[in-house]
Write an enzyme that holds these catalytic residues in place. Structure first.
Site, PDB file in Angstrom:
ATOM      1  N   TRP A 106      11.006  11.118 -10.740  1.00 44.84           N
ATOM      2  CA  TRP A 106      11.525  12.459 -10.482  1.00 44.84           C
ATOM      3  C   TRP A 106      11.836  13.188 -11.790  1.00 44.84           C
ATOM      4  CZ3 TRP A 106       9.429  11.228  -6.557  1.00 44.84           C
ATOM      5  CH2 TRP A 106       9.938  10.800  -5.352  1.00 44.84           C
ATOM      6  N   GLU A 223       6.348  14.647  -0.876  1.00 43.25           N
ATOM      7  CA  GLU A 223       6.131  14.633   0.567  1.00 43.25           C
ATOM      8  C   GLU A 223       6.498  15.941   1.276  1.00 43.25           C
ATOM      9  OE1 GLU A 223       8.199  11.159   2.016  1.00 43.25           O
ATOM     10  OE2 GLU A 223       6.637   9.807   1.275  1.00 43.25           O
ATOM     11  N   GLU A 343       2.070   6.277  -3.432  1.00 44.71           N
ATOM     12  CA  GLU A 343       3.156   5.432  -2.930  1.00 44.71           C
ATOM     13  C   GLU A 343       2.538   4.410  -1.979  1.00 44.71           C
ATOM     14  OE1 GLU A 343       6.661   7.168  -1.226  1.00 44.71           O
ATOM     15  OE2 GLU A 343       6.749   8.806  -2.685  1.00 44.71           O
ATOM     16  N   TRP A 385       5.409   1.256  -4.527  1.00 39.76           N
ATOM     17  CA  TRP A 385       6.783   1.754  -4.341  1.00 39.76           C
ATOM     18  C   TRP A 385       7.649   0.564  -3.951  1.00 39.76           C
ATOM     19  CZ3 TRP A 385       9.028   6.689  -4.618  1.00 39.76           C
ATOM     20  CH2 TRP A 385      10.366   6.737  -4.219  1.00 39.76           C
TER      21      TRP A 385
END
Length: 438
Positions: A106, A223, A343, A385
């Site tokens: 992030w 997402e 992911e 992930w």
């Protein structure tokens, strides 16, 4: 006189190199100081050499040599928010030891305690320096980053925080989170944030983010989904507008959307590939979203355990095989772009999956991507992930693992790195060499 001037110049260079060496040593600088703000020498020419990643048709390439690039990577979304920079640095080092070359994380934390973006256009400099440090350490470890710019979920603020900011500013915004994709005020907030990120000059390296080759790509959103089916056109328009905006600021980096790979309601026979009828109602469409001109590669997620909670392992393997094949084929023959399985997760609880079962799911993805790579086709790679280090339990989820605590998974990850390096890795690459026993 001339000899004295030369001696002073030589001493100056040696001193500069000594300072750079001290800053380079593991355990020195910000990672040992407990937070960003330690010794810095922000000189771009001192940074390790690294080239940008580009795209040639359906595969990634080294932008300098044109050599194909296929990715084995991982997710550690928490690098920006780690309680110590040393933990982020350790994660990057461990990833590289497994031959992993790309980490997705992030580049946002909107509102709330420890936020990067405190309010629209207002930033925490200490937190920004932490992001600087993550990028700086990634390059030192020869790892590239996919930086995601906002969350669809409420974690770390997400689109809900943007809606709240607009409402607090008096904008005529409904309570629907779908307003994020269409309201001019909110879109303006996002674009202002994007500009601040892309034009940021790293306080450790002296390099602007838009000029940093350790950034693999920008991801528009994690997402993206909607609440109402009618918001589908708004999401599509938002993708087109924001991808074009990023390209207007930065032509050196790739862009991806961040979608999960679900097919939309107009896709006929492909709807059977979705994990359930619910997947077509979330306003995303793998083909339409990924076909946008300024989107350089497609993204897909894979969570057979949570998508098919009642299925047997045999059924999950069969489903996952179809899911991967469908997206590889659409990327190769319809989109004509690379696809990254950004992911790939499976439950880590012993009662849900044994390690062997989990490895089975991961191996399905790895094998199919390796076969795609052998043919120089669109399967650009996979990112597991997610990987953790000790001391980061607060960011664990049901899919998290410390890789070295799971030897079979660790070896499977490293084996995939070795296989891909054997195809297109540089001969004698000093950054990592496969060390699996023959």
């Amino acid at each position: 006189m001339w000899r004295g001037t030369r001696m002073h110049s030589l001493l100056g260079v040696l001193l500069l190199l000594a300072l750079a060496y001290l800053n380079w040593l593991p355990g020195r600088g910000p990672s040992s100081a407990g937070g960003p703000g330690g010794f810095k020498l922000p000189m771009p020419w001192l940074q390790p050499p690294m080239s940008f990643v580009g795209r040639a048709g359906t595969h990634f390439v080294d932008a300098v040599t044109g050599a194909p690039i296929y990715v084995n990577g991982w997710n550690s979304y928490w690098l920006l928010s780690a309680r110590s920079p040393a933990l982020s640095a350790e994660m990057l080092r461990r990833g590289r030891r497994m031959g992993l070359t790309v980490c997705r994380t992030w580049a946002f934390s909107d509102g709330g305690p420890g936020a990067l973006q405190i309010s629209p256009g207002r930033f925490s400099e200490p937190v920004f320096q932490m992001l600087d440090y993550v990028i700086y350490e990634a390059r030192r470890n020869h790892v590239r980053l996919i930086l995601c710019l906002v969350n669809n979920l409420d974690n770390f603020g997400g689109k809900a925080q943007y809606v709240q900011w607009a409402q607090a500013a008096g904008a005529n915004v409904t309570n629907s989170m779908d307003s994020f994709f269409s309201h001019p005020t909110i879109k303006g907030y996002y674009m202002e944030y994007v500009k601040a990120i892309l034009t940021r000059r790293n306080s450790y390296s002296g390099i602007k983010y838009c000029d940093e080759p350790a950034i693999f790509a920008w991801e528009l959103m994690n997402e993206p989904r909607c609440v109402s089916n009618s918001s589908g056109p708004h999401i599509q328009a938002w993708i087109e507008e924001m991808a074009a905006y990023i390209k207007s600021l930065d032509t050196k980096h790739l862009i991806t959307v961040g979608i999960e790979g679900f097919y939309g309601p107009g896709r006929g026979e492909r709807l059977g590939v979705n994990p359930g009828d619910w997947a077509a109602s979330l306003c995303s469409d793998f083909i339409q979203n990924s076909a946008v001109k300024d989107i350089d590669f497609a993204s897909v997620h894979a969570y057979p355990d949570s998508w098919l909670p009642k299925a047997s392992m045999e059924e999950k393997v069969k489903y996952l095989s179809v899911w991967v094949d469908s997206h590889l084929n659409d990327s190769e023959y319809v989109l004509r772009k690379p696809v990254l399985f950004s992911e790939v997760g499976y439950l880590q609880h012993a009662e849900a999956n044994s390690t062997v079962d989990g490895d089975t799911l991961l191996k399905v993805v790895y094998d199919k991507l390796y076969n795609s790579a052998k043919k120089l086709q669109a399967g650009g790679g996979a990112l597991i992930w997610q990987l953790m280090v000790e001391g980061m339990q607060m960011y664990h989820d049901n899919f998290s693992m410390v890789a070295r605590d799971r030897p079979s998974t660790y070896n499977l990850i490293k084996e995939q790195s070795c296989r891909l390096q054997s195809l297109y890795g540089k001969e004698g690459d000093p950054s990592w060499q496969c060390s699996l026993p023959p």
